[in-house]
Design a protein around this motif. Sequence first.
Motif, PDB file in Angstrom:
ATOM      1  N   ASN A  75      47.798 -18.137  -6.769  1.00  0.00           N
ATOM      2  CA  ASN A  75      49.012 -17.523  -6.213  1.00  0.00           C
ATOM      3  C   ASN A  75      49.309 -16.120  -6.720  1.00  0.00           C
ATOM      4  OD1 ASN A  75      49.633 -18.766  -8.690  1.00  0.00           O
ATOM      5  ND2 ASN A  75      51.787 -18.949  -8.181  1.00  0.00           N
ATOM      6  N   ILE A  76      48.727 -15.733  -7.866  1.00  0.00           N
ATOM      7  CA  ILE A  76      48.958 -14.362  -8.349  1.00  0.00           C
ATOM      8  C   ILE A  76      47.628 -13.638  -8.502  1.00  0.00           C
ATOM      9  CG2 ILE A  76      49.885 -12.951 -10.234  1.00  0.00           C
ATOM     10  CD1 ILE A  76      51.925 -15.119 -10.642  1.00  0.00           C
ATOM     11  N   ASN A  77      47.481 -12.543  -7.810  1.00  0.00           N
ATOM     12  CA  ASN A  77      46.189 -11.863  -7.826  1.00  0.00           C
ATOM     13  C   ASN A  77      45.886 -11.232  -9.184  1.00  0.00           C
ATOM     14  OD1 ASN A  77      46.647  -8.818  -7.835  1.00  0.00           O
ATOM     15  ND2 ASN A  77      48.054  -9.488  -6.236  1.00  0.00           N
ATOM     16  N   GLY A  78      44.617 -10.995  -9.432  1.00  0.00           N
ATOM     17  CA  GLY A  78      44.158 -10.544 -10.743  1.00  0.00           C
ATOM     18  C   GLY A  78      44.697  -9.187 -11.143  1.00  0.00           C
ATOM     19  N   LEU A  79      44.803  -8.297 -10.169  1.00  0.00           N
ATOM     20  CA  LEU A  79      45.292  -6.958 -10.464  1.00  0.00           C
ATOM     21  C   LEU A  79      46.744  -7.014 -10.942  1.00  0.00           C
ATOM     22  CD1 LEU A  79      44.278  -4.084 -10.396  1.00  0.00           C
ATOM     23  CD2 LEU A  79      45.024  -3.910  -8.010  1.00  0.00           C
ATOM     24  N   SER A  80      47.534  -7.811 -10.271  1.00  0.00           N
ATOM     25  CA  SER A  80      48.936  -7.987 -10.671  1.00  0.00           C
ATOM     26  C   SER A  80      49.024  -8.562 -12.090  1.00  0.00           C
ATOM     27  CB  SER A  80      49.663  -8.917  -9.699  1.00  0.00           C
ATOM     28  OG  SER A  80      49.858  -8.287  -8.464  1.00  0.00           O
ATOM     29  N   GLN A  81      48.195  -9.563 -12.357  1.00  0.00           N
ATOM     30  CA  GLN A  81      48.198 -10.172 -13.695  1.00  0.00           C
ATOM     31  C   GLN A  81      47.891  -9.128 -14.758  1.00  0.00           C
ATOM     32  OE1 GLN A  81      46.102 -13.942 -14.252  1.00  0.00           O
ATOM     33  NE2 GLN A  81      46.166 -14.336 -12.067  1.00  0.00           N
ATOM     34  N   LYS A  82      46.919  -8.284 -14.452  1.00  0.00           N
ATOM     35  CA  LYS A  82      46.467  -7.274 -15.413  1.00  0.00           C
ATOM     36  C   LYS A  82      47.570  -6.239 -15.689  1.00  0.00           C
ATOM     37  CE  LYS A  82      42.763  -4.016 -15.484  1.00  0.00           C
ATOM     38  NZ  LYS A  82      41.572  -3.561 -14.761  1.00  0.00           N
ATOM     39  N   ILE A  83      48.190  -5.770 -14.631  1.00  0.00           N
ATOM     40  CA  ILE A  83      49.229  -4.740 -14.800  1.00  0.00           C
ATOM     41  C   ILE A  83      50.458  -5.315 -15.510  1.00  0.00           C
ATOM     42  CG2 ILE A  83      50.749  -3.121 -13.587  1.00  0.00           C
ATOM     43  CD1 ILE A  83      48.547  -3.019 -11.387  1.00  0.00           C
ATOM     44  N   ALA A  84      50.816  -6.548 -15.150  1.00  0.00           N
ATOM     45  CA  ALA A  84      51.973  -7.189 -15.792  1.00  0.00           C
ATOM     46  C   ALA A  84      51.707  -7.403 -17.279  1.00  0.00           C
ATOM     47  CB  ALA A  84      52.278  -8.520 -15.114  1.00  0.00           C
ATOM     48  N   LEU A  85      50.473  -7.761 -17.604  1.00  0.00           N
ATOM     49  CA  LEU A  85      50.084  -7.985 -18.994  1.00  0.00           C
ATOM     50  C   LEU A  85      50.361  -6.725 -19.827  1.00  0.00           C
ATOM     51  CD1 LEU A  85      48.578 -10.252 -20.599  1.00  0.00           C
ATOM     52  CD2 LEU A  85      46.494  -8.955 -20.239  1.00  0.00           C
ATOM     53  N   LYS A  86      50.013  -5.595 -19.261  1.00  0.00           N
ATOM     54  CA  LYS A  86      50.215  -4.322 -19.935  1.00  0.00           C
ATOM     55  C   LYS A  86      51.725  -4.040 -20.081  1.00  0.00           C
ATOM     56  CE  LYS A  86      48.486   0.403 -19.579  1.00  0.00           C
ATOM     57  NZ  LYS A  86      49.424   1.117 -18.696  1.00  0.00           N
ATOM     58  N   ALA A  87      52.457  -4.304 -19.012  1.00  0.00           N
ATOM     59  CA  ALA A  87      53.898  -4.018 -19.018  1.00  0.00           C
ATOM     60  C   ALA A  87      54.628  -4.842 -20.077  1.00  0.00           C
ATOM     61  CB  ALA A  87      54.482  -4.293 -17.637  1.00  0.00           C
ATOM     62  N   VAL A  88      54.215  -6.090 -20.263  1.00  0.00           N
ATOM     63  CA  VAL A  88      54.891  -6.953 -21.240  1.00  0.00           C
ATOM     64  C   VAL A  88      54.717  -6.410 -22.659  1.00  0.00           C
ATOM     65  CG1 VAL A  88      55.066  -9.299 -22.178  1.00  0.00           C
ATOM     66  CG2 VAL A  88      54.553  -8.981 -19.778  1.00  0.00           C
ATOM     67  N   THR A  89      53.590  -5.740 -22.894  1.00  0.00           N
ATOM     68  CA  THR A  89      53.342  -5.240 -24.251  1.00  0.00           C
ATOM     69  C   THR A  89      54.000  -3.880 -24.506  1.00  0.00           C
ATOM     70  OG1 THR A  89      51.262  -4.369 -23.431  1.00  0.00           O
ATOM     71  CG2 THR A  89      51.165  -6.468 -24.578  1.00  0.00           C
ATOM     72  N   GLU A  90      54.355  -3.185 -23.431  1.00  0.00           N
ATOM     73  CA  GLU A  90      54.953  -1.860 -23.609  1.00  0.00           C
ATOM     74  C   GLU A  90      56.470  -1.945 -23.746  1.00  0.00           C
ATOM     75  OE1 GLU A  90      53.290   0.117 -20.206  1.00  0.00           O
ATOM     76  OE2 GLU A  90      51.450   0.589 -21.273  1.00  0.00           O
ATOM     77  N   LYS A  91      56.877  -2.431 -24.893  1.00  0.00           N
ATOM     78  CA  LYS A  91      58.301  -2.711 -25.119  1.00  0.00           C
ATOM     79  C   LYS A  91      59.163  -1.445 -25.135  1.00  0.00           C
ATOM     80  CE  LYS A  91      58.903  -7.227 -26.618  1.00  0.00           C
ATOM     81  NZ  LYS A  91      58.048  -8.145 -26.438  1.00  0.00           N
TER      82      LYS A  91
END
Length: 352
Positions: A236-252
Amino acid sequence: MKNIEKLIRPNVKKLVPYSSARSEYKEKEGVFLDANENNYCSGNYNRYPDPLQMELKEKISKSKKVAFSNIFLGNGSDEAIDLLVRCFCVPGKDNIIINPPTYGMYEVAANINDIEVRKIKLTKGFQLNIKEIEKALDKNTKLIFICSPNNPTGNTINKESILYLLNNFEGIVILDEAYIDFSENESLISELNKYPNLVVLQTFSKAFGLANLRIGMAFGNEILISILNKIKPPYNINGLSQKIALKAVTEKDEFHLMINAVKEERKKLSKKLQSLGITEKVFESAANFILVKFKEHKNVFQELTKNKIIVRDRSRTELCEDCLRITVGTREENKLLIKTLAEYEKAKGLVY
Ligand SMILES: *Cc1c(COP(=O)(O)O)cnc(C)c1O
């Protein structure tokens, strides 16, 4: 202790989920001849994405201090809303409660699934009408949707009334916190361990600024989350979205800068709007938008549209009569908005 399993639709409980190739073999290395992917393609997108978004969920788990098993990710919160309705409500039989004026997708998801929607209007102060909610409940009421901060009103719903429902309602309370990061109030994620019937929805679409990626989060009891995972589309969630969100979560730091900028601009914009003669009431907001009651909302809306400034007309919504909902823009955008409104007021010689 509320019994979640008892609430799940019998056919959903019995359901044998689709088992995808990537859920059967989870290693990252290997010669992959199991998913009918195109192995001749040298791009980055020929492989199916992680169906359970493990890496992203690990990061969210750390950041939100919620166990991995209590997190579900959907193709936007909208997918989580739809899945929750389908997981608990039997079409043509069960019902849900919503508290308008509120977000439109709860009703739409219910309608698609032929679930009765019982609408209990918010009070004049935009709070839950607990007495009326209790009157509307019956044994087929499976879900109560609460939005806090609420869209389109922008206010926070009192925690006491949410806790009251969690304690006294036999079904599931879904608390949509899409705008929580703009609020001074704490998320009710902290109450998850106490209330097995609580589901908290959050999203990457607003505070994270990633609406295009379509990632929504649902936090809840382990049993409930595992059922959502069982009925969701496998990838249900594409890989590109997962990758970008992963980065966003770490950029506090970046996240907090954005939030603080929105909050500061919200305060300024609210003050400026109040100072105009054409506004009747500027509602307090804990979100990234402001609900504004105008003396002649139609003309104002037209004037803004003419100037290519697009706001949301909420005037046909009960309790939001004569109101427009305005998203807090950048400093320049807000300045332009105020300038346009002030010039309109002056040109019309409007004196109130
Ligand atoms: C914007 C919004 C959402 C977000 O939905 P997504 O599908 O995650 O983009 C959810 N709930 C409310 C109340 C909203 O206003």
